[in-house]
Design an enzyme around this catalytic site. Structure first.
Site, PDB file in Angstrom:
ATOM      1  N   TYR A   3      41.093  34.465  38.994  1.00  0.00           N
ATOM      2  CA  TYR A   3      41.348  35.544  39.933  1.00  0.00           C
ATOM      3  C   TYR A   3      42.664  35.319  40.668  1.00  0.00           C
ATOM      4  CZ  TYR A   3      36.406  36.942  39.398  1.00  0.00           C
ATOM      5  OH  TYR A   3      35.193  37.344  38.911  1.00  0.00           O
ATOM      6  N   GLN A   4      43.599  36.198  40.417  1.00  0.00           N
ATOM      7  CA  GLN A   4      44.911  36.192  41.080  1.00  0.00           C
ATOM      8  C   GLN A   4      45.580  34.811  41.035  1.00  0.00           C
ATOM      9  OE1 GLN A   4      44.486  39.615  40.869  1.00  0.00           O
ATOM     10  NE2 GLN A   4      46.124  39.521  42.380  1.00  0.00           N
TER      11      GLN A   4
END
Length: 346
Positions: free
Chosen positions: A61-62
């Site tokens: 995630y990111q």
């Protein structure tokens, strides 16, 4: 808040799991709508204040910043032993395979990076983000068991898999005396119920916890079809999951709104109230305080049998989407069958 023991484990988790995909550096990943660290910390604090102790993130995630934001927030706001942290690792990349990086090395590297990102010595629930079709599951289960024995992981789970894969992995683990998957995190909500075909029965039979993602269908279940948000406009992955079935799903969305109005409740409460009657602890993303407040209220919602039937009745079977797409499964099935035929011919 209500709490539940997660499957065959001693992890006691809140009935709502805070999904952290909405946290992270918006310039460092596939999502442009994620919250910065300050706003993410505010949401995490609100979750803790409302009794949520279960947090789900992923190294992917990111660019790992979701893990970093979560780790720093929890270090400031809670005692480590009072929270349950779940994070996920991906399958080996094509380059790792070409470079002869083994599953054991891959999992070690991913786990050590996640531990550093989160600023913790152990992960409560370490999850395979998807089934790895390029690696024998025996290698993955052995490598995960090693990390459990080292104390870096308490329990293991899996996401984005079929019921036969879950059963196969756990049968191999049991045969070898290794740790088994105690949870499965798949796509399941009122407008996508394909998990009821095989996975739900499998999990009920084996006391494996279901902690589904996309609990509110990326917001589609809780707002009028005519409404729009930055995420609805820019989340192309979610568009791929829901846009093709928008017309048939609209009836269910309208029924959620109808029951919410009759009950003087929000749509979040109704959609989550339905899901909570089916699973252990759904993963619920939140980018506003109201998302937390309404999710927590949903825990006490008890829909009648008639209301549940009314919500479920219009459902039409959906094609698999995302990582579980039917084309992917068909291709794998053909490959597996071809491999078996070749082995029989030898």
């Amino acid at each position: 808040m209500e709490y539940i023991k997660l499957g065959n484990s001693d992890l006691v988790v809140s009935r709502i799991c805070l999904g952290c995909m909405g946290f992270g550096d918006a310039t460092n990943g596939m999502h442009s709508w994620t919250l910065d660290e300050e706003k993410s910390t505010e949401i995490i604090k609100k979750a803790l204040e409302n009794g949520i102790n279960f947090f789900d993130t992923a190294i992917g995630y990111q660019g790992g910043t979701s893990e970093q934001y979560l780790g720093r927030a929890l270090k400031r706001l809670a005692n480590r032993e009072d929270v349950i942290i779940a994070t996920k690792f991906p399958a080996r990349t094509k380059k790792e395979i070409e470079d002869n990086i083994s599953a054991r090395e891959h999992i070690q590297n991913m786990l050590n990076q996640s531990l550093a990102n989160l600023g913790t010595d152990y992960i409560d629930l370490y999850i395979c983000h998807m089934w790895d079709y390029e690696t024998p599951i025996e290698e993955i289960m052995e490598a995960l068991n090693e990390q459990v024995e080292l104390g870096k992981v308490r329990y293991i789970g899996i996401s984005n898999c079929f019921a036969w894969q879950l059963e196969k992995a756990n049968a191999i683990a049991e045969k070898n005396g290794w740790s088994k998957f105690i949870s499965v995190q798949n796509h399941y909500n009122l407008i996508f119920r394909e998990e009821e075909r095989e996975m739900m029965g499998c999990c009920l039979d084996g006391n494996i916890a279901m902690t589904p993602y996309s609990a509110l269908a990326s917001g589609r279940l809780v707002r009028d079809v005519s409404e729009s948000t930055k995420r609805l406009e820019e989340d192309f992955y979610a568009k791929g999951k829901y846009d093709l079935t928008a017309d048939q799903d609209r009836i269910i969305i309208e029924r959620v709104a109808e029951i919410a109005e009759k009950r003087n409740m929000t749509r979040i409460q109704i959609a989550l109230g339905w899901l909570l009657s089916k699973v252990a602890s759904p993963v619920v993303g939140a980018t506003k305080f109201s998302h937390i407040e309404e999710a927590v209220k949903a825990v006490s919602v008890r829909l009648t049998e008639e209301e549940i039937k009314y919500l479920e009745e219009p459902y039409i079977p959906h094609k698999l989407v995302g990582l579980m797409a039917e084309k992917q499964y068909d291709d794998i099935s053909k490959k597996l069958m071809l491999d078996k035929i070749i082995s029989l011919d030898k």
